[in-house]
Design a protein around this motif. Structure first.
Motif, PDB file in Angstrom:
ATOM      1  N   LEU A   2       0.810  -1.206   0.000  1.00 54.11           N
ATOM      2  CA  LEU A   2       0.000   0.000   0.000  1.00 54.11           C
ATOM      3  C   LEU A   2       0.849   1.264   0.000  1.00 54.11           C
ATOM      4  O   LEU A   2       0.442   2.281  -0.548  1.00 54.11           O
ATOM      5  CB  LEU A   2      -0.950   0.001   1.205  1.00 54.11           C
ATOM      6  CG  LEU A   2      -1.989  -1.113   1.197  1.00 54.11           C
ATOM      7  CD1 LEU A   2      -2.793  -1.098   2.488  1.00 54.11           C
ATOM      8  CD2 LEU A   2      -2.912  -1.003  -0.004  1.00 54.11           C
ATOM      9  N   THR A   3       2.028   1.199   0.609  1.00 56.16           N
ATOM     10  CA  THR A   3       2.877   2.386   0.660  1.00 56.16           C
ATOM     11  C   THR A   3       3.877   2.431  -0.483  1.00 56.16           C
ATOM     12  O   THR A   3       4.434   3.477  -0.775  1.00 56.16           O
ATOM     13  CB  THR A   3       3.674   2.437   1.972  1.00 56.16           C
ATOM     14  OG1 THR A   3       4.608   1.358   2.001  1.00 56.16           O
ATOM     15  CG2 THR A   3       2.765   2.381   3.179  1.00 56.16           C
ATOM     16  N   GLY A   4       4.147   1.316  -1.093  1.00 56.07           N
ATOM     17  CA  GLY A   4       5.154   1.256  -2.140  1.00 56.07           C
ATOM     18  C   GLY A   4       6.570   1.212  -1.605  1.00 56.07           C
ATOM     19  O   GLY A   4       7.532   1.225  -2.364  1.00 56.07           O
ATOM     20  N   ARG A   5       6.703   1.125  -0.270  1.00 54.25           N
ATOM     21  CA  ARG A   5       8.031   1.091   0.345  1.00 54.25           C
ATOM     22  C   ARG A   5       8.708  -0.247   0.063  1.00 54.25           C
ATOM     23  O   ARG A   5       8.097  -1.296   0.174  1.00 54.25           O
ATOM     24  CB  ARG A   5       7.902   1.294   1.861  1.00 54.25           C
ATOM     25  CG  ARG A   5       9.220   1.292   2.609  1.00 54.25           C
ATOM     26  CD  ARG A   5       9.028   1.610   4.084  1.00 54.25           C
ATOM     27  NE  ARG A   5       8.368   0.555   4.835  1.00 54.25           N
ATOM     28  CZ  ARG A   5       9.007  -0.489   5.386  1.00 54.25           C
ATOM     29  NH1 ARG A   5      10.313  -0.616   5.266  1.00 54.25           N
ATOM     30  NH2 ARG A   5       8.332  -1.388   6.056  1.00 54.25           N
TER      31      ARG A   5
END
Length: 96
Positions: A2-5
């Motif tokens: 969801l964060t793309g981290r």
């Protein structure tokens, strides 16, 4: 996701995103895992995948009933019986 981290491998293992890391040569480790998988019951493996997939779509009580039906099918087709016979005989199962 969801964060793309991006997550480093050790962190992915620590948070349960992966269940193992390659210890050395990735190809060797992948072949070792494949070797484990091919000795297991294919119908049982498929039942596990179906049960997990159903868990995302069914309420818990329906999911449990579906899992029980899958398990019953393993006994009906002989896979579970072979696993039990092999365990009692202290030998590797022969899932043909």
């Amino acid at each position: 996701m969801l964060t793309g981290r991006q997550v480093k491998a050790n962190e992915a293992l620590a948070i349960g995103l992966v269940d193992r890391l390659a210890d050395g040569d990735v190809d060797t480790d992948a072949l070792a895992l494949a070797g484990e998988l091919v000795t297991a019951s294919l119908p049982a493996q498929l039942a596990v995948v179906r049960a997990v997939n159903a868990a995302f779509e069914l309420p818990p009580d329906e999911g449990h009933r579906y899992e029980a039906l899958l398990e019953h099918g393993l006994f009906a087709d002989g896979e579970a019986a072979e696993g039990i016979r092999a365990f009692i005989a202290k030998r590797a199962p022969d899932f043909a």
